[in-house]
Design a protein around this motif. Structure first.
Motif, short mmCIF file in Angstrom:
data_model
loop_
_atom_site.label_atom_id
_atom_site.label_comp_id
_atom_site.label_asym_id
_atom_site.label_seq_id
_atom_site.Cartn_x
_atom_site.Cartn_y
_atom_site.Cartn_z
N VAL A 150 0.84 -1.19 0.00
CA VAL A 150 0.00 0.00 0.00
C VAL A 150 0.88 1.24 0.00
O VAL A 150 0.67 2.18 -0.75
CB VAL A 150 -0.90 0.00 1.24
CG1 VAL A 150 -1.66 1.28 1.33
CG2 VAL A 150 -1.83 -1.17 1.19
N SER A 163 -6.74 7.50 6.64
CA SER A 163 -6.08 6.18 6.70
C SER A 163 -6.75 5.33 7.77
O SER A 163 -7.11 5.85 8.83
CB SER A 163 -4.61 6.32 7.08
OG SER A 163 -3.99 7.20 6.21
N THR A 216 -6.32 -5.20 6.12
CA THR A 216 -5.22 -4.48 5.50
C THR A 216 -5.29 -3.00 5.85
O THR A 216 -6.22 -2.54 6.52
CB THR A 216 -5.21 -4.72 3.98
OG1 THR A 216 -4.02 -4.18 3.42
CG2 THR A 216 -6.39 -4.11 3.29
N MET A 242 -5.61 0.87 4.62
CA MET A 242 -6.19 1.60 3.48
C MET A 242 -5.89 3.09 3.60
O MET A 242 -5.83 3.62 4.71
CB MET A 242 -7.70 1.39 3.43
CG MET A 242 -8.09 -0.07 3.34
SD MET A 242 -9.78 -0.29 2.79
CE MET A 242 -9.83 -2.07 2.58
N GLN A 243 -5.72 3.74 2.48
CA GLN A 243 -5.57 5.19 2.49
C GLN A 243 -6.36 5.81 1.34
O GLN A 243 -6.23 5.39 0.18
CB GLN A 243 -4.11 5.61 2.39
CG GLN A 243 -3.99 7.13 2.58
CD GLN A 243 -2.58 7.62 2.76
OE1 GLN A 243 -1.63 6.94 2.40
NE2 GLN A 243 -2.42 8.81 3.27
N LYS A 287 -14.82 5.90 3.81
CA LYS A 287 -14.28 5.08 4.90
C LYS A 287 -15.41 4.36 5.65
O LYS A 287 -15.34 3.15 5.91
CB LYS A 287 -13.49 5.96 5.87
CG LYS A 287 -13.03 5.21 7.11
CD LYS A 287 -12.43 6.13 8.14
CE LYS A 287 -12.37 5.41 9.48
NZ LYS A 287 -11.90 6.25 10.56
N LYS A 293 -12.30 -6.25 -1.67
CA LYS A 293 -11.70 -4.92 -1.85
C LYS A 293 -12.08 -4.31 -3.20
O LYS A 293 -12.32 -3.10 -3.30
CB LYS A 293 -10.18 -5.01 -1.71
CG LYS A 293 -9.75 -5.25 -0.26
CD LYS A 293 -8.25 -5.36 -0.14
CE LYS A 293 -7.78 -6.72 -0.61
NZ LYS A 293 -6.33 -6.82 -0.70
N ASN A 340 -6.57 3.84 -2.09
CA ASN A 340 -5.77 2.61 -2.01
C ASN A 340 -6.35 1.69 -0.95
O ASN A 340 -6.18 1.90 0.25
CB ASN A 340 -4.32 2.95 -1.69
CG ASN A 340 -3.44 1.75 -1.95
OD1 ASN A 340 -3.87 0.62 -1.79
ND2 ASN A 340 -2.22 2.00 -2.37
N LEU A 341 -7.05 0.66 -1.42
CA LEU A 341 -7.69 -0.28 -0.49
C LEU A 341 -6.79 -1.51 -0.38
O LEU A 341 -7.06 -2.55 -0.96
CB LEU A 341 -9.08 -0.67 -1.00
CG LEU A 341 -10.00 0.45 -1.52
CD1 LEU A 341 -11.38 -0.10 -1.83
CD2 LEU A 341 -10.10 1.57 -0.52
N GLY A 342 -5.69 -1.36 0.29
CA GLY A 342 -4.80 -2.50 0.51
C GLY A 342 -4.29 -3.12 -0.77
O GLY A 342 -4.34 -4.33 -0.94
#
Ligand code: AMP
Ligand code: MG
Length: 337
Positions: free
Chosen positions: A12, A33, A39, A41-42, A56, A168, A190-192
């Motif tokens: 990530v 984040s 995982t 995520m950001q 989120k 994801k 960015n999901l992991g």
């Protein structure tokens, strides 16, 4: 037995460094984040307050519905009771993943859960199961054992579901829907390791999504320049253990044999407009192996790929111009239809 686990966090970070680098200097995204779906995520959303926070919350809710280990989740209850009325998002995720299971001839199979668990990839208590045990569990593995009727799901023949290979990507699709209904602000989510590159960077250039280095997932071997795409990667390096026999066993299981895939592929990255498709196919093409994966692409040209084998990056024609190699460990081979 020696055990080793690598989580996606590093991947990530690698993807995000690329994704956020180069944005217009004065543009500060709303950045959130958190941990979800096992995982890190950001989310970075430009020029729209509260949209990242909204996404989120949406992902956290989906995680609570789809987790096979959370006793309050819809999937946990379904696996236990074998028939259950689930949330409509859960039913949609299962329905879409079944379509990909069937399309890939079972290379992706969301009912492989009992076998994945037996190898220890769920709890982290790794072991090499007896072949007789694997053969007996394989009797439950078949996506035809899952029937979805509206929001009611029935599992036959002892089947159990694990949406881990799909969740994801499905969450990325839902996040994109939220972006669209929030005025379409540019965003890099960015999901992991499953990355949604939405719109263009402030300033008008394309997003850059890194392809992780299988030997050091904090680093990347190249990147894909794209916009309005969801990029998902499956890699044997993401979660694995070393058995007492010295062999490495990875978390992607061939649903036909019940054994971890060991076919020379290091990772598969899929680029498409659908997160569900990208996530399903990254797992499925990994299982298929190089030749069948290329055949599958030639028959279904609605996605692109980067497949890493020991020294070669196989890159489909559609993204060969947008893929930039930054490692001398690999040579690029363009794959044509
Ligand atoms: P991904 O990282 O998207 O490739 O998903 C891998 C995860 O999906 C694994 O950790 C397992 O929980 C599950 N899985 C492993 N093999 C398969 C398979 N052939 N089909 C569907 N799910 C799988
Ligand atoms: Mg996947």
């Amino acid at each position: 037995m020696k055990q080793k686990i690598k989580l996606l966090t590093l991947v990530v970070c690698a993807a995000l460094c690329l994704a956020s680098g180069g944005c217009a200097k004065n543009e500060k995204p709303e950045s959130v984040s958190f941990q979800a779906m096992d995982t890190f995520m950001q989310l970075q959303v430009y020029g729209s307050a509260d949209t990242a926070e909204k996404i989120k919350n949406q992902i956290t809710r989906l995680d609570r519905l789809l987790s096979p280990t959370d006793e309050s989740s819809d999937i946990f209850k379904l696996n236990r009771d074998k028939k259950s009325t689930v949330d409509e998002l859960c039913a949609e995720a299962v329905r879409k993943s079944l379509e990909e299971c069937k399309a890939t001839g079972g290379a992706l199979d969301v009912t492989v859960y009992p076998v994945v668990r037996e190898w220890g990839f769920i709890g982290g208590d790794y072991k090499i199961p007896e072949k007789s045990e694997i053969d007996s569990l394989l009797k439950k593995v078949d996506c035809n054992n899952v029937q979805v009727s509206g929001n009611e799901i029935t599992l036959k023949n002892g089947a159990e579901l694990d949406p881990g290979a799909v969740a994801k990507g499905f969450a990325a699709d839902k996040a994109v829907e939220t972006l669209k209904s929030s005025g379409s602000p540019p965003a890099i989510l960015n999901l992991g390791g499953t990355v949604a590159a939405f719109g263009k960077k402030p300033g008008g250039s394309l997003w850059r999504v890194g392809v992780a280095d299988p030997e050091n997932s904090a680093d990347h071997i190249g990147y894909i320049s794209c916009s309005d795409k969801i990029v998902a990667t499956s890699g044997s390096y993401e979660r694995y253990f070393k058995g007492g026999d010295g062999k490495i066993y990875s978390h992607i299981i061939d649903p036909k044999s019940g054994y971890p895939v060991d076919n020379g592929i290091e990772s598969v990255t899929i680029v498409s407009e659908s997160g569900t498709k990208s996530d399903c196919l990254s797992t499925a093409l990994f299982v298929m192996g190089q030749n069948k994966a290329l055949d599958y692409w030639r028959q279904n040209r609605d996605f692109d790929f980067v497949i890493l084998t020991k020294n070669t990056a196989l890159v489909s024609e559609g993204i060969s111009q947008s893929f930039t190699l930054s490692s001398d460990k690999y040579a690029v081979r363009e794959i044509k239809p």
